[in-house]
Design an enzyme around this catalytic site. Structure first.
Site, short mmCIF file in Angstrom:
data_model
loop_
_atom_site.label_atom_id
_atom_site.label_comp_id
_atom_site.label_asym_id
_atom_site.label_seq_id
_atom_site.Cartn_x
_atom_site.Cartn_y
_atom_site.Cartn_z
N VAL A 182 1.94 8.58 -0.97
CA VAL A 182 3.53 9.18 -0.02
C VAL A 182 3.91 8.27 0.84
CG1 VAL A 182 3.96 10.42 2.17
CG2 VAL A 182 2.32 11.48 0.61
N PRO A 183 5.10 7.31 0.03
CA PRO A 183 5.41 5.75 0.51
C PRO A 183 6.37 5.70 1.43
CG PRO A 183 7.55 6.82 -1.06
CD PRO A 183 6.28 7.95 -0.62
N CYS A 184 4.95 5.49 3.40
CA CYS A 184 5.71 5.37 4.00
C CYS A 184 5.96 3.96 4.12
CB CYS A 184 4.47 5.80 5.44
SG CYS A 184 3.34 4.85 5.43
N HIS A 185 5.79 2.80 3.60
CA HIS A 185 6.46 1.58 3.65
C HIS A 185 7.80 1.09 2.89
CE1 HIS A 185 5.46 1.99 -1.23
NE2 HIS A 185 6.33 1.49 -0.90
#
Length: 158
Positions: free
Chosen positions: A119-122
């Site tokens: 889940v790409p919070c970056h």
């Protein structure tokens, strides 16, 4: 929960699955015995392929049992940010809460994301693309964004 660890270009990653799906990713080796499980194997394969630039979208069942309604809405939105693209905390706040003033709350939700990378919070950055806040550290965030930018560029021009 059943745990495993892989080596990656950003260091060791621990991850866990339960009977429903992937439920935790951590940027460090956690003190849990490693176990064998088909979903752990599949997760390791997909993370390895992601770091090799061969996978742009994870196809794993997820099991998220924590988070407020707002945090879950942020995490859902994060999953919709395309590979190789970025949005600001303010952008996400407008999309999720219709309020750019909720950008700090978005930052808190990103920090509490139990499934970073998958889940790409970056892909969420500060105003003007500024590298701010990331549970794995700013160098890790930069590495992930640079990996995705490189792969996106190579895909576009191949």
């Amino acid at each position: 929960m059943r745990w495993s660890v892989i080596d990656s270009p950003i260091g060791e990653l621990s991850f866990a699955v339960d009977d429903t799906g992937l439920c935790r990713v951590s940027f460090q080796r956690l003190d849990h015995p490693e176990q064998s499980d088909p979903l752990l194997t599949r997760t390791a394969e997909q993370l390895t392929a992601y770091f090799a630039g061969e996978l742009q979208e994870f196809d794993l069942p997820l099991s998220v049992r924590s988070g407020t309604t707002f945090e879950r809405a942020v995490w859902t939105h994060l999953s919709e940010i395309p590979y190789g693209e970025m949005q600001t905390y303010g952008d996400v706040a407008k999309m999720v809460a219709a309020d750019v003033g909720a950008s700090r709350a978005v930052g808190t939700a990103c920090n509490r994301n139990p499934l970073p990378i998958v889940v790409p919070c970056h892909r969420v950055v500060g105003a003007g693309g500024k590298m701010v806040g990331f549970g794995g550290g700013i160098p890790t965030k930069r590495h992930l964004l640079e990996l995705e930018a490189r792969v996106s560029f190579e895909t576009l021009w191949s």
